[in-house]
Design a protein around this motif. Sequence first.
Motif, PDB file in Angstrom:
ATOM      1  N   SER A  10       0.834  -1.210   0.000  1.00 57.22           N
ATOM      2  CA  SER A  10       0.000   0.000   0.000  1.00 57.22           C
ATOM      3  C   SER A  10       0.868   1.259   0.000  1.00 57.22           C
ATOM      4  O   SER A  10       0.536   2.252  -0.659  1.00 57.22           O
TER       5      SER A  10
ATOM      6  N   ARG B  80       6.910   9.351 -15.608  1.00 59.41           N
ATOM      7  CA  ARG B  80       7.140   9.068 -14.185  1.00 59.41           C
ATOM      8  C   ARG B  80       8.490   8.392 -13.953  1.00 59.41           C
ATOM      9  O   ARG B  80       9.093   8.533 -12.897  1.00 59.41           O
TER      10      ARG B  80
ATOM     11  N   LYS C  59       2.279   1.709  -3.442  1.00 61.59           N
ATOM     12  CA  LYS C  59       1.226   2.219  -4.327  1.00 61.59           C
ATOM     13  C   LYS C  59       1.041   3.719  -4.136  1.00 61.59           C
ATOM     14  O   LYS C  59       0.867   4.466  -5.111  1.00 61.59           O
ATOM     15  N   SER C  60       1.093   4.184  -2.889  1.00 63.05           N
ATOM     16  CA  SER C  60       0.943   5.618  -2.607  1.00 63.05           C
ATOM     17  C   SER C  60       2.097   6.416  -3.185  1.00 63.05           C
ATOM     18  O   SER C  60       1.914   7.510  -3.727  1.00 63.05           O
TER      19      SER C  60
ATOM     20  N   LYS D  35       3.973   5.600  -5.778  1.00 61.36           N
ATOM     21  CA  LYS D  35       3.851   5.623  -7.234  1.00 61.36           C
ATOM     22  C   LYS D  35       2.743   6.571  -7.685  1.00 61.36           C
ATOM     23  O   LYS D  35       2.869   7.238  -8.729  1.00 61.36           O
ATOM     24  N   ALA D  36       1.662   6.633  -6.914  1.00 57.87           N
ATOM     25  CA  ALA D  36       0.560   7.539  -7.255  1.00 57.87           C
ATOM     26  C   ALA D  36       1.019   8.993  -7.193  1.00 57.87           C
ATOM     27  O   ALA D  36       0.672   9.812  -8.064  1.00 57.87           O
ATOM     28  N   LEU D  37       1.818   9.318  -6.172  1.00 60.16           N
ATOM     29  CA  LEU D  37       2.333  10.680  -6.041  1.00 60.16           C
ATOM     30  C   LEU D  37       3.261  11.018  -7.213  1.00 60.16           C
ATOM     31  O   LEU D  37       3.188  12.119  -7.782  1.00 60.16           O
TER      32      LEU D  37
ATOM     33  N   GLU E 263       3.181   9.642 -10.161  1.00 59.71           N
ATOM     34  CA  GLU E 263       2.346   9.724 -11.357  1.00 59.71           C
ATOM     35  C   GLU E 263       1.693  11.107 -11.468  1.00 59.71           C
ATOM     36  O   GLU E 263       1.710  11.738 -12.539  1.00 59.71           O
ATOM     37  N   GLN E 264       1.145  11.593 -10.356  1.00 62.43           N
ATOM     38  CA  GLN E 264       0.503  12.919 -10.348  1.00 62.43           C
ATOM     39  C   GLN E 264       1.510  14.020 -10.679  1.00 62.43           C
ATOM     40  O   GLN E 264       1.226  14.931 -11.458  1.00 62.43           O
TER      41      GLN E 264
END
Length: 211
Positions: A151, A171, A154-155, A157-159, A161-162
Amino acid sequence: DVAYLPEIYRILADKLNGLGRFNWWIEDCLAVSNRFCDYPAPDQHYKKVKSAWKLSVRELAILQRLTEWRELQARQRDVPRGRIIKDRACLELARHQPQSLHQLSPIDDLDRRVIRRDGETLLTLIEQGQSLADNALPPSLPKPLPAQTGSLLKSLKALVEQRGVHLNLPREMLARKKDYEYLIREQSLPESMQGWRKDVIADELLALVCR
């Protein structure tokens, strides 16, 4: 094609200057150049073999000798290291530790031509790894990140990506797989995330890891 490179450079340099990112490019070029100058020693190439972390330290010692020999042969013969012997074959040799030319035949991805040309050498390298004293064995390699870090990964990678979307950058330019792993394991910034990446994304990633 080379004739157009100076003009392409001027176009890209103007664009980067307009975005305030020209120094980013200079920094990354220097990093790439330094990586070639600080290329791993031949006896360290075993760490790059996929799944090597699964091996015992004795098996790692054998893998180390095989990949060191392969690296030196690739340089001497001026061919890609995979043309000497493939990673998978090195890994299987370290696992199964054949003792004869006949026992080399079933090894996955070990070409018959390699056995004919270098089979005796491979057996000698295996024997050398087997005979090493315990205190001369390499340390175990780190295992992949545990499932419970999923988790968090994932967080992160999400940051990234944004931020990549916001900056119009891939990215992968902001963070690579080994950067995520280093952040989570060490809770500090890897060398590759110093410089311009530090302010752009790395400090936020580290804060997310350490919170």
